[in-house]
Design an enzyme around this catalytic site. Sequence first.
Site, short mmCIF file in Angstrom:
data_model
loop_
_atom_site.label_atom_id
_atom_site.label_comp_id
_atom_site.label_asym_id
_atom_site.label_seq_id
_atom_site.Cartn_x
_atom_site.Cartn_y
_atom_site.Cartn_z
N LYS A 11 1.01 -0.97 0.17
CA LYS A 11 -0.25 -0.18 0.13
C LYS A 11 1.07 1.45 0.22
O LYS A 11 2.24 1.12 0.40
CB LYS A 11 -0.81 -0.14 0.99
CG LYS A 11 0.12 0.01 2.53
CD LYS A 11 -0.64 1.53 3.48
CE LYS A 11 1.14 1.65 4.00
NZ LYS A 11 1.79 2.64 4.99
N ASP A 141 -2.04 -1.50 9.57
CA ASP A 141 -2.43 -1.76 8.72
C ASP A 141 -2.92 -2.76 8.53
O ASP A 141 -2.93 -2.84 7.39
CB ASP A 141 -0.68 -1.55 7.73
CG ASP A 141 0.03 0.30 8.14
OD1 ASP A 141 -1.27 1.26 8.33
OD2 ASP A 141 0.60 0.37 8.29
O1 C5P Z 1 0.45 -1.15 14.52
P1 C5P Z 1 2.14 -1.19 14.42
O2 C5P Z 1 2.92 -1.95 14.76
O3 C5P Z 1 2.18 -1.16 12.63
O4 C5P Z 1 2.64 0.62 14.55
C1 C5P Z 1 4.27 0.71 14.92
C2 C5P Z 1 4.29 1.73 15.43
O5 C5P Z 1 4.59 2.98 14.92
C3 C5P Z 1 3.74 1.77 17.15
O6 C5P Z 1 5.01 0.97 17.35
C4 C5P Z 1 3.84 3.23 17.18
O7 C5P Z 1 4.97 3.36 17.65
C5 C5P Z 1 3.75 3.70 15.64
N1 C5P Z 1 1.98 4.44 15.66
C6 C5P Z 1 1.55 4.96 16.08
N2 C5P Z 1 0.36 4.94 16.10
C7 C5P Z 1 -0.58 3.82 15.14
C8 C5P Z 1 0.08 3.30 14.49
C9 C5P Z 1 1.49 3.35 14.58
O8 C5P Z 1 2.21 5.64 17.04
N3 C5P Z 1 -2.03 4.49 14.79
#
Ligand code: C5P
Length: 314
Positions: A11, A141
Amino acid sequence: MRSYTLIAPAKVNLYLEIIGSRPDGYHELAMILQSIELADGIKLEANGVESIRLRCDNPQIPGDKSNLAYRASELMIKEFHDSYAKYGGVDITLHKCIPVAAGLAGGSTDAAAVLVGIDLLWKLGLTRSELEELGAQLGSDVPFCIGGGTAIATRRGEILSPLSGLTDVYIVLAKYRSSSVSTAWAYNTYRSLFSETYIKDTESLAARANAVNSGEIVQAILHKDAKEIAEKMHNDLEKVVLPEYPQVVQLKETFAKYDILGTMMSGSGPSVFALCQSQEQAEKVKLCVREEIPSEDLELFVTKLVNHGIQVVQ
Ligand code: C5P
């Protein structure tokens, strides 16, 4: 042995606005996510034993718990233990085409494919929203990657409102192989620099997230106006990534010299894409950028927007 082969598209973010902080340490977001044709291939085969084995044709990619696709299989075992006992484990083979740690949801889309594939192998009959709920436990995601296409994503990124699909829009995608950005670093740095701009009260947060629905870029998407979409693209994370990653700035500046509709970093970077008028134009831009930056470290792809997420090919 039964097996399924799936296509797991990457994406790009056409829009990423950080609107607030969350009690769980994440951020409240308003995004527009868009699937692209560049995809990984994933084969899942019932292996008849009680184990999950993951291997990948890219030696950079680990086959253990540090791989989100592996964690997706563990989640399925935890949630559907009876089916695991009945149907046994799974051999997962990843054919990696999406650049890693690039802001393209490569790991998330592989995990989404594992959820969809195991649902099929174990004949669970899960609905899209059940799969999305499982996906949200793995990463912000992952829910989007299941259905893909074009969607507004709010809250952590897991609440999705699909938009009518954009197709026949071509992009050139650029990323230095040796460069990667930690998503956690990008968001944490953003928080340390810009948290005073965050919306604090719940009602205003919801109103801001909702406002994206009637925003200019959504109107442009509804009108399938690629030129207007390109003009309205936005990514708040550029504010923290660009100053630290001169290569991202260089890629944006290089794209901007050519006949493109617009250019933007995807997600937390460091990949950069340029929206183009046509496939022919995208191929021309790719050639020009290659001529200007002959470095073998630079990966360049011409790909297009697609209106689907995980697909079963067999
Ligand atoms: O959800 P995911 O593991 O992909 O997110 C990776 C990092 O991105 C999280 O540890 C966080 O620090 C940050 N993040 C965030 N807010 C979101 C999505 C991701 O702060 N909505």
